[in-house]
Design a protein around this motif. Structure first.
Motif, PDB file in Angstrom:
ATOM      1  N   HIS A  33      76.086 -84.923  23.359  1.00 47.73           N
ATOM      2  CA  HIS A  33      75.504 -86.272  23.332  1.00 47.73           C
ATOM      3  C   HIS A  33      74.096 -86.295  23.928  1.00 47.73           C
ATOM      4  O   HIS A  33      73.282 -87.141  23.554  1.00 47.73           O
ATOM      5  N   VAL A  34      73.795 -85.367  24.839  1.00 46.37           N
ATOM      6  CA  VAL A  34      72.424 -85.244  25.340  1.00 46.37           C
ATOM      7  C   VAL A  34      71.490 -84.819  24.211  1.00 46.37           C
ATOM      8  O   VAL A  34      70.366 -85.318  24.088  1.00 46.37           O
ATOM      9  N   ILE A  35      71.956 -83.899  23.372  1.00 42.97           N
ATOM     10  CA  ILE A  35      71.143 -83.463  22.229  1.00 42.97           C
ATOM     11  C   ILE A  35      70.915 -84.628  21.267  1.00 42.97           C
ATOM     12  O   ILE A  35      69.795 -84.842  20.782  1.00 42.97           O
ATOM     13  N   ILE A  36      71.974 -85.375  20.979  1.00 43.46           N
ATOM     14  CA  ILE A  36      71.852 -86.515  20.069  1.00 43.46           C
ATOM     15  C   ILE A  36      70.917 -87.575  20.662  1.00 43.46           C
ATOM     16  O   ILE A  36      70.021 -88.090  19.974  1.00 43.46           O
ATOM     17  N   ALA A  39      65.370 -90.256  21.494  1.00 44.32           N
ATOM     18  CA  ALA A  39      64.231 -90.496  22.383  1.00 44.32           C
ATOM     19  C   ALA A  39      62.973 -89.807  21.863  1.00 44.32           C
ATOM     20  O   ALA A  39      61.872 -90.368  21.934  1.00 44.32           O
ATOM     21  N   ALA A  40      63.128 -88.596  21.329  1.00 45.20           N
ATOM     22  CA  ALA A  40      61.970 -87.863  20.815  1.00 45.20           C
ATOM     23  C   ALA A  40      61.339 -88.584  19.628  1.00 45.20           C
ATOM     24  O   ALA A  40      60.106 -88.687  19.532  1.00 45.20           O
ATOM     25  N   THR A  55      72.150 -92.265  29.382  1.00 41.69           N
ATOM     26  CA  THR A  55      71.499 -92.657  30.630  1.00 41.69           C
ATOM     27  C   THR A  55      70.656 -91.515  31.172  1.00 41.69           C
ATOM     28  O   THR A  55      69.547 -91.718  31.682  1.00 41.69           O
ATOM     29  N   GLU A  56      71.162 -90.287  31.041  1.00 41.83           N
ATOM     30  CA  GLU A  56      70.429 -89.107  31.498  1.00 41.83           C
ATOM     31  C   GLU A  56      69.126 -88.952  30.726  1.00 41.83           C
ATOM     32  O   GLU A  56      68.061 -88.715  31.310  1.00 41.83           O
ATOM     33  N   VAL A  57      69.182 -89.088  29.420  1.00 42.59           N
ATOM     34  CA  VAL A  57      67.987 -88.895  28.592  1.00 42.59           C
ATOM     35  C   VAL A  57      66.981 -90.017  28.798  1.00 42.59           C
ATOM     36  O   VAL A  57      65.770 -89.776  28.896  1.00 42.59           O
ATOM     37  N   PHE A  58      67.472 -91.251  28.879  1.00 45.16           N
ATOM     38  CA  PHE A  58      66.567 -92.392  28.969  1.00 45.16           C
ATOM     39  C   PHE A  58      66.262 -92.793  30.417  1.00 45.16           C
ATOM     40  O   PHE A  58      65.733 -93.877  30.660  1.00 45.16           O
ATOM     41  N   SER A  59      66.590 -91.912  31.353  1.00 52.00           N
ATOM     42  CA  SER A  59      66.152 -92.118  32.733  1.00 52.00           C
ATOM     43  C   SER A  59      64.669 -91.791  32.833  1.00 52.00           C
ATOM     44  O   SER A  59      64.064 -91.225  31.905  1.00 52.00           O
ATOM     45  N   PHE A  60      64.077 -92.127  33.965  1.00 51.99           N
ATOM     46  CA  PHE A  60      62.638 -91.862  34.139  1.00 51.99           C
ATOM     47  C   PHE A  60      62.333 -90.376  33.991  1.00 51.99           C
ATOM     48  O   PHE A  60      61.412 -89.979  33.281  1.00 51.99           O
ATOM     49  N   MET A 115      81.446 -90.913  28.802  1.00 49.52           N
ATOM     50  CA  MET A 115      80.740 -89.628  28.680  1.00 49.52           C
ATOM     51  C   MET A 115      79.472 -89.780  27.856  1.00 49.52           C
ATOM     52  O   MET A 115      78.409 -89.307  28.214  1.00 49.52           O
ATOM     53  N   MET A 116      79.584 -90.450  26.715  1.00 46.52           N
ATOM     54  CA  MET A 116      78.421 -90.644  25.857  1.00 46.52           C
ATOM     55  C   MET A 116      77.381 -91.523  26.549  1.00 46.52           C
ATOM     56  O   MET A 116      76.183 -91.247  26.503  1.00 46.52           O
ATOM     57  N   PHE A 117      77.847 -92.574  27.226  1.00 46.96           N
ATOM     58  CA  PHE A 117      76.937 -93.480  27.923  1.00 46.96           C
ATOM     59  C   PHE A 117      76.163 -92.740  29.011  1.00 46.96           C
ATOM     60  O   PHE A 117      74.959 -92.952  29.190  1.00 46.96           O
TER      61      PHE A 117
END
Length: 492
Positions: free
Chosen positions: A352-355, A360-361, A7-12, A1-3
């Motif tokens: 985990h998307v927020i984290i 990334a930000a 992956t969602e955040v660091f996708s293109f 789930m965390m991975f």
């Protein structure tokens, strides 16, 4: 789930949203008079047409970018783009004026990045554990927790405890119209069917935070244009600067993170506290205020650490610690998410998307700051009268887009007048908005507790966690009363 979340955040696509948010946040943060809260309020309508992940990624990037962007004008113009950058002016501007603007900017950007990253480590490691503890909270624990948040926010209000309390009371009052959370009956709608669901969050925030600020800017004609005082826009730093400030950076980041976690205190207090500690413990304290690298590092690492630290109570307890995190909470509600202790249980991928978004930000804000500062230095001197008309247009579009209802536009205009009057009366907007958001949670929790415990308030004091929060609230009130008593004695 965390991975999958990372992956969602660091996708293109995810990184494009982070880049866009970072650029917008830095741009707004670098211009004195604008604020991250203002641009996030304007960006919220656009998130209706986005999925929840992309919306949160964008808003968090704007949040972190605006916090960092304030150091540019603070260093080059002695005008902090954000309140959190106030302390940066004390040493950033003198260093720039003595011929080292590149070093001053480099120290600020580097310290902001490292402070944010240290706070992110705390966010990533502490949040899951805290959420597992918080999921055990009952209705009275949640009520007492929100009570503490409101008391703390009012207590540390820059305009005084009384004014902060007035603002919180007004915010709570305007949260009451609509459907009763227990009985389901209508209340305080005064026969207006448009009020059946209460005041919508977005028009309220656009009116209070954005349109009222436009009114203030229009009335303050002297500040519509900023005079240029420094022409340098380059960034550079020496590794030795950060080696010499290693302990200062670590200590300030820890202070900033801890203060950020506490509800209602924020980056400004964090930078003031860290700056004071750095000066008190420095061997070169006489250089503070005259371009000391220690002062820049302490202020910037602390305010960015506080910005990231404030996400901890937001995603684990559902408690916003500032106006901006209150709007992030509002964005989660808009997208039918359940912020609070159950977030890690029901939708852990969102947490985990927020984290991951905060990580990334921080990375992309560093890159954007490094390459965009020459342009930012020119944009800072743009006459703000050119920026205000588009802001007003976006306010009207944003408030109408909520439900295609002109009533929301009227609500926004009404709250803009209220926001203007509150500013003139020196009553803070922050406690108002946070109380407006937290009151439904506090009321439903209290009344659910009364149902569960047979209309008895006694469990508020007999349940350990609830008693702990109540004790903090009472202690805070006592300390404020004692402080005011001492001040009155000194003045008399």
């Amino acid at each position: 789930m965390m991975f999958a979340s990372y992956t969602e955040v660091f996708s293109f696509g995810g990184l494009l949203w982070v880049l866009l948010g970072s650029m917008i946040g830095i741009f707004v943060g670098a211009i004195p008079g604008l604020s991250g809260a203002m641009v996030i309020a304007l960006a919220l309508p656009a998130t209706y047409f986005m999925n929840a992940y992309d919306a949160l990624i964008l808003l968090i990037a704007i949040y972190i970018g605006s916090t960092t962007g304030g150091l540019v004008s603070a260093t080059l113009m002695r005008m902090p783009g954000t309140e959190a950058a106030i302390m940066t002016t004390l040493d950033g501007y003198p260093m720039a004026q003595r011929g080292e603007p590149a070093r001053a900017l480099g120290l600020g950007v580097g310290a902001s990045f490292l402070g944010g990253m240290l706070a992110w480590v705390v966010l990533a490691t502490l949040s899951p554990a805290l959420s597992r503890f918080a999921v055990q909270f009952g209705p009275y624990e949640i009520f007492s927790m929100t009570l503490v948040a409101l008391v703390l926010i009012a207590a540390i209000s820059k305009d005084g405890f009384t004014n902060g309390l007035i603002a919180a009371a007004l915010g709570a009052l305007f949260a009451l119209p609509g459907i009763d959370p227990v009985s389901g009956s209508l209340r305080l709608t005064f026969g207006l069917t448009s009020l059946d669901n209460g005041f919508t969050l977005l028009p309220v925030m656009l009116g209070l935070l954005v349109l009222s600020q436009v009114f203030l800017e229009v009335g303050d004609k002297a500040n519509t244009k900023t005079e240029k005082v420094s022409t340098s826009a380059k960034i550079a730093f020496k590794v030795k600067d950060f080696k010499d400030n290693g302990w200062n950076l670590t200590r300030s980041s820890i202070i900033g993170t801890w203060i950020g976690i506490l509800p209602g205190i924020g980056g400004t207090t964090a930078s003031i506290a860290s700056y004071g500690v750095a000066k008190a413990t420095s061997k070169n304290s006489d250089q503070f205020g005259n371009g000391a690298s220690e002062g820049i590092v302490a202020a910037e690492s602390a305010n960015n650490a506080a910005a990231v630290g404030a996400l901890v109570p937001l995603i684990t307890l559902g408690i916003p610690g500032s106006v901006i995190t209150a709007m992030l909470l509002g964005a989660m509600v808009i997208h039918d998410l359940n912020p609070g202790p159950l977030l890690f249980v029901q939708t852990p991928e969102v947490a985990h998307v927020i984290i991951a978004g905060a990580l990334a930000a921080n990375l992309l804000v560093l890159v954007v700051m490094w390459f965009s500062t020459p342009l930012l230095a020119k944009l800072m001197y743009v006459n703000k009268s050119y920026l205000l008309p588009p802001i007003v247009i976006f306010c009207f579009i944003g408030s109408y887009s909520v439900s295609a209802n002109m009533f929301d536009v009227v609500v926004m205009m009404g709250f803009s007048v209220l926001g203007y009057l509150l500013n003139k009366a020196k009553i803070p907007i922050g406690p108002f908005i946070i109380a407006f958001i937290l009151t439904p949670l506090a009321e439903s929790s209290l009344r659910s507790g009364l149902v569960v415990y047979g209309d008895s308030f006694l469990p508020l004091l007999t349940r350990p966690i609830s008693l702990f929060f109540i004790a903090i609230a009472v202690l805070t009130l006592f300390m404020v009363a004692l402080s005011n008593f001492k001040k009155n004695r000194l003045t008399n």
